[in-house]
Design a protein around this motif. Structure first.
Motif, PDB file in Angstrom:
ATOM      1  N   PHE A  43       0.809  -1.220   0.000  1.00  0.00           N
ATOM      2  CA  PHE A  43       0.000   0.000   0.000  1.00  0.00           C
ATOM      3  C   PHE A  43       0.848   1.279   0.000  1.00  0.00           C
ATOM      4  CE2 PHE A  43      -3.780  -2.282   2.310  1.00  0.00           C
ATOM      5  CZ  PHE A  43      -4.209  -2.815   1.107  1.00  0.00           C
ATOM      6  N   ALA A  44       2.162   1.166  -0.285  1.00  0.00           N
ATOM      7  CA  ALA A  44       3.048   2.338  -0.190  1.00  0.00           C
ATOM      8  C   ALA A  44       2.579   3.487  -1.097  1.00  0.00           C
ATOM      9  CB  ALA A  44       4.480   1.946  -0.543  1.00  0.00           C
ATOM     10  N   ALA A  45       2.205   3.169  -2.334  1.00  0.00           N
ATOM     11  CA  ALA A  45       1.800   4.229  -3.272  1.00  0.00           C
ATOM     12  C   ALA A  45       0.523   4.925  -2.798  1.00  0.00           C
ATOM     13  CB  ALA A  45       1.583   3.640  -4.663  1.00  0.00           C
ATOM     14  N   VAL A 104      -4.279   3.703   5.756  1.00  0.00           N
ATOM     15  CA  VAL A 104      -4.821   2.970   4.590  1.00  0.00           C
ATOM     16  C   VAL A 104      -5.466   1.650   5.014  1.00  0.00           C
ATOM     17  CG1 VAL A 104      -4.169   1.747   2.477  1.00  0.00           C
ATOM     18  CG2 VAL A 104      -3.226   4.016   2.939  1.00  0.00           C
ATOM     19  N   HIS A 105      -4.791   0.879   5.860  1.00  0.00           N
ATOM     20  CA  HIS A 105      -5.187  -0.496   6.186  1.00  0.00           C
ATOM     21  C   HIS A 105      -6.220  -0.519   7.325  1.00  0.00           C
ATOM     22  CE1 HIS A 105      -4.701  -4.509   7.988  1.00  0.00           C
ATOM     23  NE2 HIS A 105      -4.130  -4.911   6.870  1.00  0.00           N
ATOM     24  N   SER A 106      -7.312  -1.247   7.121  1.00  0.00           N
ATOM     25  CA  SER A 106      -8.401  -1.274   8.100  1.00  0.00           C
ATOM     26  C   SER A 106      -7.948  -1.754   9.485  1.00  0.00           C
ATOM     27  CB  SER A 106      -9.535  -2.185   7.610  1.00  0.00           C
ATOM     28  OG  SER A 106     -10.406  -1.478   6.768  1.00  0.00           O
ATOM     29  N   GLY A 107      -7.103  -2.768   9.526  1.00  0.00           N
ATOM     30  CA  GLY A 107      -6.666  -3.310  10.831  1.00  0.00           C
ATOM     31  C   GLY A 107      -5.836  -2.294  11.596  1.00  0.00           C
ATOM     32  N   VAL A 108      -4.997  -1.551  10.888  1.00  0.00           N
ATOM     33  CA  VAL A 108      -4.175  -0.512  11.520  1.00  0.00           C
ATOM     34  C   VAL A 108      -5.080   0.645  11.974  1.00  0.00           C
ATOM     35  CG1 VAL A 108      -2.256   1.090  11.200  1.00  0.00           C
ATOM     36  CG2 VAL A 108      -2.178  -1.165  10.109  1.00  0.00           C
ATOM     37  N   ALA A 109      -6.055   0.981  11.142  1.00  0.00           N
ATOM     38  CA  ALA A 109      -6.959   2.100  11.474  1.00  0.00           C
ATOM     39  C   ALA A 109      -7.769   1.794  12.731  1.00  0.00           C
ATOM     40  CB  ALA A 109      -7.887   2.390  10.303  1.00  0.00           C
ATOM     41  N   MET A 110      -8.135   0.528  12.927  1.00  0.00           N
ATOM     42  CA  MET A 110      -8.924   0.198  14.127  1.00  0.00           C
ATOM     43  C   MET A 110      -8.090   0.413  15.393  1.00  0.00           C
ATOM     44  SD  MET A 110     -11.657  -2.725  13.200  1.00  0.00           S
ATOM     45  CE  MET A 110     -10.747  -3.834  12.147  1.00  0.00           C
ATOM     46  N   ALA A 111      -6.786   0.077  15.306  1.00  0.00           N
ATOM     47  CA  ALA A 111      -5.907   0.332  16.461  1.00  0.00           C
ATOM     48  C   ALA A 111      -5.778   1.845  16.689  1.00  0.00           C
ATOM     49  CB  ALA A 111      -4.536  -0.287  16.221  1.00  0.00           C
ATOM     50  N   MET A 112      -5.679   2.603  15.608  1.00  0.00           N
ATOM     51  CA  MET A 112      -5.587   4.073  15.747  1.00  0.00           C
ATOM     52  C   MET A 112      -6.863   4.621  16.393  1.00  0.00           C
ATOM     53  SD  MET A 112      -3.967   5.368  12.132  1.00  0.00           S
ATOM     54  CE  MET A 112      -3.513   7.000  12.725  1.00  0.00           C
ATOM     55  N   ALA A 113      -7.998   4.092  15.966  1.00  0.00           N
ATOM     56  CA  ALA A 113      -9.276   4.590  16.490  1.00  0.00           C
ATOM     57  C   ALA A 113      -9.396   4.302  17.982  1.00  0.00           C
ATOM     58  CB  ALA A 113     -10.433   3.965  15.720  1.00  0.00           C
TER      59      ALA A 113
END
Ligand code: BEZ
Length: 390
Positions: A43-45, A104-113
């Motif tokens: 997902f870098a780009a 970008v990534h849903s799993g990472v975003a859930m930890a951020m949330a």
């Protein structure tokens, strides 16, 4: 002498603070924006395009939002949920960021949330569609400038049913984004009388598609629905064509399949139909101006990720202007962003009560190097936001 100078300084400071509320309360202080995005991996780009879009809006405002100069702190989240909590805590506790933008990534975003909710830090999600972020995890200080995974999938279910397809196989990465995209598709497709006969998946970010393509060929469905993005989407589209399936089994997808990927996919993507909240050929004055400015700044064509980054910056500016730069006024910030009509390159949109965009989902077709709009698959589509209490 010394006393006179001190008094003069104090008087000056008093004058300044008395004048400030009329304009922007914290006009002199920088605002620290923590960008947590992928800079490496599949997902870098996407991360680069989001950052470019965000910076473009800040630059168009002279490097300031609500009178406050913007300073960026960046973390490469590697699209790795296992590192997400540490990464977001570093931004908040070590770097003292005022606002979080990611990811970008849903799993990472859930930890951020989770961390944003616990600490009250304002978070604007510029891509990740995890339904939970504006569902059960919704909060006054959490916003999304992109979409929920359910939205493009749900819109495509109707399209595929109307094409007359009855039996569909789905294939996606096995994590929140893939699962929820397929769930949205299945909901509308089966409501319209179709059947999802097989749900195939592989772990993120695996791209060994061969065995699954063989299974699709053996199942002989009327069509295939898919969720892949970034580097994985490039490989999937090429492998699907190389396996000879493109000619015999129509492939449909959430628009990430062909957004920001067409240079690399070449002729293998030609003609593919996808659904998304952006297209390359909207031709509106707003979109034309954005595309021109983006191309001038970065010598690149923008994509949906660039739009979402640009709109995340717009949302931050709108909230900050409403509180005159004072981020401690969270309720006023939220109220202003929620009632705003955001003048996006995708078309004007507003946020639902759970802070997810209510927006048109376009039906697009790949023609050459563009995702051309061929219609509106779903007008003003709002995520059901199941489980959100705000
Ligand atoms: C997600 O993980 O939510 C996602 C990643 C790339 C494109 C779209 C969604």
């Amino acid at each position: 002498m010394k006393t006179t100078r001190l008094l003069a300084t104090a008087f000056g400071a008093a004058l300044l603070s008395a004048a400030a509320p009329a304009a922007f309360a914290q006009a002199g202080t920088k605002i620290k924006v923590g960008l947590m995005l992928p800079a490496t991996g599949t997902f870098a780009a996407l991360g680069t395009a989001i950052e470019n879009g965000f910076r473009l809006h800040v630059a168009e405002n002279g490097g300031k939002l609500a009178g406050r100069e913007v300073e960026f702190v960046r973390v490469d989240d590697e699209s790795d949920p296992a590192k997400a909590t540490d990464n977001v805590n570093k931004l908040i506790k070590r770097d003292n960021v005022d606002v979080l933008i990611g990811t970008v990534h849903s799993g990472v975003a859930m930890a951020m949330a989770r961390v944003a909710k616990d600490t009250g830090t304002i978070l604007i999600v510029p891509n990740a569609g995890a339904d939970a972020v504006t569902g059960p995890m919704c909060a006054l200080n959490i916003f999304r400038s992109s979409f929920s995974n359910w939205q493009p999938g749900y819109a495509m279910g109707d399209v595929v049913a109307k094409k007359g397809h009855k039996k569909v196989v789905t294939i996606a990465w096995k994590y929140a984004a893939g699962d929820e995209s397929v769930r949205g598709f299945k909901e509308s497709f089966e409501k319209a009388g179709g059947t999802v006969v097989k749900e195939l998946s592989l772990p993120f970010p695996n791209v060994e598609f061969q065995a699954l393509l063989t299974e699709i060929a053996a199942t002989k469905p009327d069509a295939v629905y898919t969720f892949f993005a970034g580097g994985g989407a490039v490989k999937f589209v090429k492998d699907y064509a190389a396996a000879g399936l493109k000619k015999s089994i129509p492939l449909y997808g959430a628009g990430f399949l062909t957004d920001g990927t067409l240079e690399a996919q070449g002729a293998d993507a030609e003609g593919l139909l996808t659904t998304l909240h952006y297209a390359d050929s909207l031709g509106t004055p707003r979109d034309n101006a954005f595309r021109l400015a983006y191309a001038k700044a970065y010598k690149l064509q923008p994509d949906v990720y660039a739009v979402q980054g640009f709109d995340a910056a717009q949302m931050l500016r709108i909230g900050l202007e409403a509180v005159k730069g004072d981020l401690s006024k969270k309720a006023e910030f939220a109220a202003a962003v929620q009632k705003a009509k955001i003048d996006s390159p995708r078309g004007t949109f507003s946020l639902s009560k759970s802070h997810n965009p209510v927006q048109d989902i376009y039906l697009r077709q790949v023609v050459g190097k563009e995702n051309k709009i061929i219609g509106v698959a779903s007008k003003g589509l709002a995520d059901p936001a199941r489980g959100c209490r705000l």
